[in-house]
Design a protein around this motif. Structure first.
Motif: not given
Lengths: 714, 325, 182
Positions: A584, A586, A649, A702, B228-232, C153
């Protein structure tokens, strides 16, 4: 003729101010009516039938049951028997009915027989799609063979970036009525209020004068909303068949994501060579891209560093059974920036050189050496390059690896052809009218700021009227041409109108019209506030007349007038952290240093940059059209697995807009596109810096990160 | 969406009487976050929809003699904010935190999470749970990046449940009611890997309603880790839920359950064996993660999920034991 | 034979309390007002709001409970109107963006903060964000920056307005407190 030049920066009272956008409350409160929000009296609802196959021939189509479905007013077939369909989700027929439910139910009653034909949807492996590839022919500059022999270092790499979908939140569509008097009323969602009128007129064969277009707001376009499209024409025919009742057709998301706009892919094997000081001497590339079935898509490489002395380039356009591309915010530039900057970053890594140094050392290969040198240094300072950069892969222990990377951009952005009309009424009301559109860039607001500046008024004194073909023609909003065009035409129209007002007021002030000025809500003798009339009193001198003057921005003449121009550079640096156990990525931060001209509203200008960078983050890390080889269909034609970044994100974004006296003298330059270019390159290079290897294929999900780290990326 | 009848009974008995013998007869509507999309896509087109949200006896979270009872209608948000659950079952709290978004957590229910259908894009496009097209295995030959790495087929989708792995790790019991009575199923046995597209992926009959879940009281340290790739608004690529019964600082017995890697929550005896008898450290947790995926059989595109699953196990073990990374 | 004959009409008959599949009259409480409308059970709250009640602040974007553009409040909690059956929304307090965004022409603090921080571009996602932000602030009156990111979100924006939204929600938190203390 008035002097149209912008007032000096220090003397501006409204332009250059960080004002709130004028339609902000209307939009944020949900009151703004987009065309997709219209509920017109007697309006019918449409539904769209699409083909499930990526390549097929229509053998027969039977609409009789659908036509008999209760509530249906008409069925319009656009792909009759014999049509060869070249991509999945190709439109076959449209239905209009009293309710959306009835239209959708009726759609299921249309019987279509297809002859399914073989398809090709993937282009990543050029060897597998040679029969679909069309070579553009080799381009050579200098002596690439000799340059290769003399090179101290040669770096080779493979890079790829997939097809992305525009994903406008307001889907494509429109409300159309075609009444028995042969008049067409069109409420589109478009970037081209003025020109869509003629396109619609031609498509349905009525005189242009019979078509009226009105749009208050557009829910995203990004280059995909210029034409009436099949659904627009179908809605017109369905309206005509229903006696002129308005027909509303907006695409379902599942269709929107496939056929209503995508940008081309770009893949390339690139060889870069340099001398031992790191001066780039050679570019060789074998690139290919798909622009859908109709082809297209060719990244302008090498990008920004265009003056590499020796070059050998081969490009192939691959035709696949996929929907055609549409323009996308800086067409082909993000791809080109990624291919070029990634190859340069890899060259630096191979030379164990700081890439910032390599980018700086070669700025003379760009068309704006001073600009890029200044921007690279500024961006590096803002990104704390000295403190945070480390040689590639030297990221310490533990699963979290931090890295920095650079991306560059260039763009035009000169104003389009635009005519504005300024009406000054006897009661003091001022209207500025243009057949333009506000894509969310703040067009209304900059028009009001320019008009207020010219007339010595406040923005709230100006009524900006756009989005209607009753107003003078204004160009399409593409290529970041809008703000340059509309600001220049508004400047000219308002000053022309003011000149007329001066003539009317001059006798009352006992001075010649040429000796008057408009300042702080007054018309006064130049430099003499004692001899003045306030704006309302001055306008009252018009009696029953209304002043109505136009002004036009003509791109050919714009450079000498100095109101707008084109040509900017920009540099972005990304700062990321990669979790090498999960793959991942960020975002920590992106810094953007952006060249600009006269900035009318820094607040909305900065918003463009924030948004452009966030779009780049989506493209760098998560967005990707996924197609199924067997069925030829798009598998993620929704918003769950077609991934867009959310609010958490995107990390932090630092913007430095180069607003200064020197840049200001260039006039207005559009800003929507340039900052949307370099982000993917910057993020890709930051990831390589963090993990020590190049993830060759974007997006850096990923899957792609871990496949690269584990040597599974073939 | 196809037309359907709608009913909103006030009692479980009434609701059960409105269900039918086949899946196309009726569907149970709770939060609707999955069912409504499935009906829009016409993957499911029931003749009747029975809204169970008005049935009081299916609501609530409470302490019982056996442990904690979570009603089928408890929302994900109620699970997330429940102090009883947080105190004893952080594995469930963390699983709740990972669910999509505030909106989905307000709408979605605990029972719905367990009964939701797979997100497999071939299934959602109408090709069935074991999708085939013109004789071809769509998952094997197509894009299987999000599919199973365990299970040996023929089902290759992954269980979408967020709570499933934690419930399996904690030895929860799922209670089901039908017109003929009630039954109780171990969470581990509730999830099934169907051998054909006509079979459901959970042990639920068309005339049954999931009524509540009993999570037995335990002293086991437990945790969930989701990748998870995205946070939400994103589905996990792999998750792990663990429950560790400790003896001093060593693990006396362990339950390690992976999510989003198989058609069911995937119990890893290998990972449990690897950590049992040891103290949880970064090294032992990593070894257990590796053991968890030793038998994985990834498809053409999803070998990366094997790595992610190993990381999830490692991190869940460390979280449960309170070991810092 | 006879029992079967007797049972048959009973089976064909719709059981008590079962409605549809055709349109049925329902009353929805929207922004405090009862609204009578005829809906089929399969109609979503979003489509009824937009197509039948002309409340178009909630937008239809993904239509699958993923993007948040259709966010409304149901009994004070934020939810996706595209994924609620209208018939199922009876008896609940539905609040749309139209219900609070402007009162007497004055923008709600959340709306004003969105404007102040230019937290919108095309604006199509914005009403959904405003609804989600209001719900978030109603239950988190003193949020941290990180909590704002967690709380919002459930909504997506394509123009990329998140930077402004984060600041707007923080500002709204302050002004809403100022307002209630005043």
């Amino acid at each position: 003729m008035p002097e149209y030049r912008w007032p000096e920066m220090s003397k501006r009272k409204v332009m250059g101010k960080r004002l709130n956008r004028l339609d902000g409350v209307e939009k944020a409160s949900g009151r703004a009516k987009y065309s997709s929000d219209l509920n017109k009296p007697g309006m019918l609802h449409g539904a769209t039938l699409v083909c499930p196959y990526a390549h097929a021939r229509v053998k027969s189509i039977d609409t009789s049951a659908a036509e008999k479905h209760p509530g249906v007013t008409g069925v319009h077939v656009v792909s009759p028997a014999g049509t060869e369909i070249q991509w999945a989700h190709w439109e076959v027929a449209f239905v209009a009915a009293e309710t959306e439910l009835a239209a959708r139910d009726a759609l299921k009653k249309i019987k279509v027989e297809y002859e399914v034909l073989p398809h090709v949807v993937h282009e990543k492996d050029l060897n597998k799609v040679q029969s679909r590839a069309k070579a553009a022919g080799e381009q050579i500059e200098g002596d690439p063979d000799q340059a290769l022999k003399e090179a101290a270092v040669v770096s080779e790499g493979f890079y790829g970036i997939p097809v992305l979908e525009h994903s406008c939140l307001e889907p494509h569509g429109n409300v159309v009525s075609w009444t028995p008097d042969n008049k067409v009323e069109l409420n589109p969602t478009t970037q081209a209020v003025t020109s869509i009128r003629g396109d619609m007129a031609r498509a349905v064969n009525v005189p242009v004068a019979n078509v009226h277009v009105h749009q208050d707001h557009i829910g995203g376009g990004f280059g995909s909303k210029f034409q009436p499209d099949r659904w627009g024409v179908a809605a017109a025919h369905l309206s005509k068949a229903a006696g002129g009742r308005p027909v509303k057709i907006f695409l379902d998301r599942q269709i929107e994501q496939v056929i209503a706009g995508c940008r081309p892919s770009a893949f390339a094997r690139i060889k870069l060579a340099a001398n031992k000081e790191g001066k780039i001497t050679l570019w060789e590339s074998q690139s290919w891209a798909t622009g859908g079935f109709t082809g297209g898509g060719s990244p302008p490489i090498p990008y920004v560093y265009t003056r590499i002395p020796n070059q050998r380039k081969n490009h192939s356009a691959v035709s696949t059974n996929t929907a055609p591309i549409r323009a996308w915010r800086a067409p082909n530039h993000p791809q080109a920036s990624y291919l070029t900057c990634a190859a340069m970053d890899d060259l630096a890594a191979k030379m164990k050189m700081d890439p910032l140094e390599l980018f700086l050392k070669n700025v003379d290969l760009t068309a704006r050496a001073d600009t890029y040198e200044r921007q690279l240094k500024k961006a590096a300072e803002m990104a704390e390059w000295k403190k945070l950069w480390h040689p590639r892969g030297d990221s310490g222990r533990g699963p979290l690896k931090r890295g920095l990377g650079i991306g560059v951009c260039t763009w035009g952005g000169a104003g389009h052809d635009s005519t504005a009309r300024c009406n000054i009424h006897p009661d003091g009301t001022v209207e500025v009218e243009l057949g333009s559109q506000d894509l969310g860039t703040g067009t209304r607001t900059v028009i009001a700021q320019v008009a207020a500046e010219s007339l010595g008024l406040r923005v709230n004194d100006i009524r900006v009227k756009i989005g209607d073909t009753n107003y003078p023609p204004s160009g399409t909003s593409g290529g970041s041409t809008t703000v340059g065009g509309v600001s220049s035409s508004t400047r000219k129209a308002t000053l022309n109108a003011l000149e007329k007002l001066f003539e009317e007021v001059a006798p009352a002030l006992g001075a010649p019209a040429t000796e008057l000025e408009a300042v702080d809500g007054k018309i006064q003798v130049k430099g003499n506030p004692a001899k003045s009339l306030d704006w309302k009193a001055a306008c009252a001198k018009l009696g029953v007349k209304t002043i109505s003057e136009t002004g036009q921005n003509i791109p050919r003449d714009a450079p000498k007038e100095g109101l707008n121009t084109g040509g900017v550079g920009g540099v972005q640096i990304a700062d990321v952290t990669v979790d090498v156990e999960t793959g991942i990525v960020k975002m920590n931060r992106i810094v953007a240093v952006q060249d600009c001209g006269t900035v009318i509203n820094p607040k909305t200008a900065e918003s463009q940059i924030y948004g452009a960078i966030i779009m780049s983050i989506c493209g760098a890390l998560m967005e990707e059209r996924v197609l199924d080889a067997v069925t030829g269909r798009m598998l993620n034609n929704e918003m769950e697995f077609y991934k867009l970044a959310g609010i958490k994100d995107v990390g932090e974004i630092l913007v430095h807009l180069e607003i200064d006296e020197i840049n200001d003298k260039r006039g207005v330059i559009g800003l929507g596109e340039p900052p949307a270019i370099g982000g993917i390159a910057a993020i890709a290079n930051a990831v390589a810096n963090a993990i020590g290897v190049r993830v060759p294929i974007v997006p850096m999900t990923p899957m792609n990160v871990l496949n690269t780290l584990s040597g599974r990326m073939s | 969406m196809q037309p359907f009848e709608y009913a909103s009974p006030k009692t479980l008995k009434e609701a059960l009487a409105l269900l039918g013998g086949g899946w196309s007869d009726a569907a149970v509507l709770a939060g609707g976050t999955d069912l409504i999309s499935l009906m829009k896509d016409e993957v499911m087109s029931p003749k009747r929809v029975v809204n169970i949200k008005e049935i009081a006896e299916l609501k609530g979270i409470s302490k019982t003699a056996a442990g904690i009872r979570i009603g089928a209608l408890a929302t994900v948000d109620e699970v997330l904010s429940n102090p009883l659950i947080r105190a004893s079952f952080p594995a469930l709290t963390e699983a709740a935190r990972g669910v999509a978004s505030p909106q989905i957590r307000n709408m979605g229910t605990f029972g719905g999470d367990l009964c939701q259908r797979p997100r497999c894009w071939y299934f959602r496009a109408g090709f069935g749970l074991i999708p085939r097209h013109e004789g071809k295995d769509l998952v094997a030959e197509g894009d299987n990046r999000y599919h199973a790495i365990f299970g040996n087929g023929p089902a290759r989708f992954v269980s979408a449940s967020s709570f499933g792995p934690a419930l399996v790790a904690l030895g929860a019991k799922i209670k089901l009611a039908s017109p003929s009575g009630t039954r109780e199923v171990d969470a581990e046995k509730f999830f099934l890997a169907p051998s054909s597209s006509d079979v459901r992926e959970v042990d639920l009959k068309p005339n049954e309603i999931l009524t509540e879940v009993i999570v037995p009281a335990t002293a086991a340290k437990n945790a969930t880790y989701e990748v998870r790739q995205k946070d939400a608004l994103d589905w996990p690529l792999a998750t792990a839920s663990v429950a560790l019964t400790m003896k001093g600082s060593t693990v006396a017995s362990a339950r390690v359950v992976l999510g989003h890697v198989a058609p069911t929550p995937w119990v890893s005896a290998e990972a449990a064996k690897a950590i049992e008898g040891k103290a949880v450290t970064a090294e032992t947790a990593e070894a257990a993660g590796k053991a968890a995926v030793a038998a994985a059989r990834p498809l053409s595109m999803n070998a990366y999920k094997v790595q992610i699953a190993a990381a999830a196990v490692k991190r869940a073990l460390m979280a449960a034991a309170g070991v810092k990374a | 034979m006879a029992p079967a004959l007797l049972e048959q009409p009973a089976q064909a008959q719709t059981p008590a309390g079962v409605l549809g599949p055709g349109a049925v009259p329902v009353t929805l409480t929207i922004n405090g007002k009862p609204m009578k409308v005829s809906v089929e059970p399969r109609e979503t709250l979003l489509d009824v709001l937009r197509n039948k009640l002309d409340l178009t602040g909630a937008k239809r974007v993904c239509d699958r409970g993923t993007c948040g553009a259709c966010s409304v409040l149901v009994n004070g909690k934020v939810m996706y109107a595209c994924t609620i059956l209208a018939i199922d929304a009876q008896g609940k307090q539905i609040t749309t963006v139209e219900g609070f965004a402007l009162s007497g022409g004055r923008p709600h603090p959340v709306v004003q903060a969105f404007v102040n921080h230019d937290a919108q571009q095309c604006g199509y996602c914005t009403p959904g964000f405003v609804v989600a932000a209001k719900a978030f602030l109603d239950s988190n009156p003193n949020p941290t920056y990180e909590q704002v990111k967690d709380g919002l979100g459930g909504n997506l924006c394509r123009c990329g307005t998140y930077i402004g939204i984060r600041q707007a929600v923080l500002e709204a938190a302050k002004t809403m407190k100022g307002g209630s203390n005043a």
